[in-house]
Design an enzyme around this catalytic site. Structure first.
Site, short mmCIF file in Angstrom:
data_model
loop_
_atom_site.label_atom_id
_atom_site.label_comp_id
_atom_site.label_asym_id
_atom_site.label_seq_id
_atom_site.Cartn_x
_atom_site.Cartn_y
_atom_site.Cartn_z
CG ASP A 71 2.59 -6.63 1.38
OD1 ASP A 71 2.29 -7.77 1.75
OD2 ASP A 71 1.78 -5.67 1.36
CD GLU B 157 -7.45 -5.50 1.95
OE1 GLU B 157 -6.33 -6.03 1.90
OE2 GLU B 157 -7.69 -4.35 1.51
CB SER C 63 -0.94 0.00 1.21
OG SER C 63 -0.22 -0.22 2.41
#
Ligand code: KIV
Length: 299
Positions: free
Chosen positions: A117, A216, A79
């Site tokens: 990530d 999520e 993100s």
């Protein structure tokens, strides 16, 4: 005189002001009295019913603050593409981007477990590519684990990385790297068939050796069921309260932008506070109020 190598105009990540306010008084979290959160603390937290806390972090200064607050785990999320690098999606984020941010976050963290990530394009080709990317992250950042998206389709990659001694966190439900297939940020796992697919993916991730899994944008009932049958902890974002932990993107949590997703609570309005501080600075420079005598050196 400043110590050698010290840049007096920079605030370093090892910010003693932050430490003295919150550092040693921060709540113990899932590590209890241990200085460092380690992988076994996550499993123990699930077994004891202690909730795991996770926030994203992308730079050293912010990581030091979140770490001092006692957050258990910091996720260097891809993100970073949306929140810091000005991209519309996470897809353009590179392994270089993640390594640079991961190193910054890990270097500023004394307590939290740091997860980095694997970005889009760094693991989908197969176990060999995934392992090479994960090894690079571990060698160059100082992080403790990697995260990647996908269930059954990523199981071989999770297995290869795990077998090499690197903890893996899975990521199911809405997986932003697949947003073009999923049609944007939409709840996943609605309806019996979709919930069953998600459950199969969760089992595959666990079976492949993942130490935890992020869920999520999943209906709370589905997330609760998965949490119940998985042995490994689930960490939810938009997945309701019946999971083993919660993760938020720190800029959503702190109100850095005008808009936050529905599943995020804004614990501050830092965006407005920062804008006000910058406006005050500009006004004081223009009217001569800054710098004052105390900011000024005499001969
Ligand atoms: O990249 C990220 O910030 C994430 C969280 C949304 C879990 O993967």
């Amino acid at each position: 005189m400043e110590p050698a190598g010290h840049n007096p105009s920079a605030t370093t990540a090892d910010n003693s002001a932050v430490r003295s306010v919150t550092g040693d008084d921060a709540p113990a979290g899932i590590a209890g009295g241990a200085r460092r959160v380690r992988v076994h603390h996550l499993q123990r937290a699930k077994e004891r019913g202690e909730r795991i806390t996770m926030l994203t972090a992308y730079d050293a200064t912010t990581a030091a603050i979140l770490d001092a607050a006692g957050v258990d785990t910091l996720l260097v999320g891809d993100s970073i593409g949306n929140t810091m690098l000005g991209h519309a999606t996470t897809l353009p984020v590179t392994l270089d981007d993640m390594v640079r941010a991961g190193r910054a976050v890990a270097s500023a963290t004394r307590h939290a477990w740091v997860v980095v990530d694997l970005p889009f394009g760094s693991y989908e080709a197969g176990p060999e590519q995934a392992l090479a990317s994960a090894v690079r992250v571990m060698k160059e950042t100082g992080a403790s684990a990697v995260k990647l998206e996908g269930g059954r389709r990523s199981a071989a990659q999770i297995r290869a990385i795990t077998d090499a001694g690197i903890p893996v966190v899975g990521h199911l439900g809405y997986t932003p790297q697949s947003e073009n297939v999923l049609g944007g940020p939409r709840v996943q796992g609605r309806g019996d068939d979709s919930a069953e697919e998600l459950s199969q993916d969760a089992l595959a991730v666990q079976e492949a050796g993942a130490v935890a899994v992020v869920l999520e944008m999943v209906p709370r009932e589905v997330a609760a069921r998965i949490t119940e049958f998985l042995v490994i902890p689930t960490i939810g974002i938009g997945a309701g309260p019946e999971v083993d932990g919660q993760v938020l993107v720190w800029t959503d949590m702190a109100g850095m932008t005008d808009w936050s997703p529905r599943f995020a609570r804004r614990y501050a309005e830092l965006g407005r506070a920062l804008q006000q501080a910058a406006a005050d600075f500009a006004a004081e420079v223009r009217d001569g109020a800054f710098p004052a005598d105390e900011h000024t050196f005499d001969q």
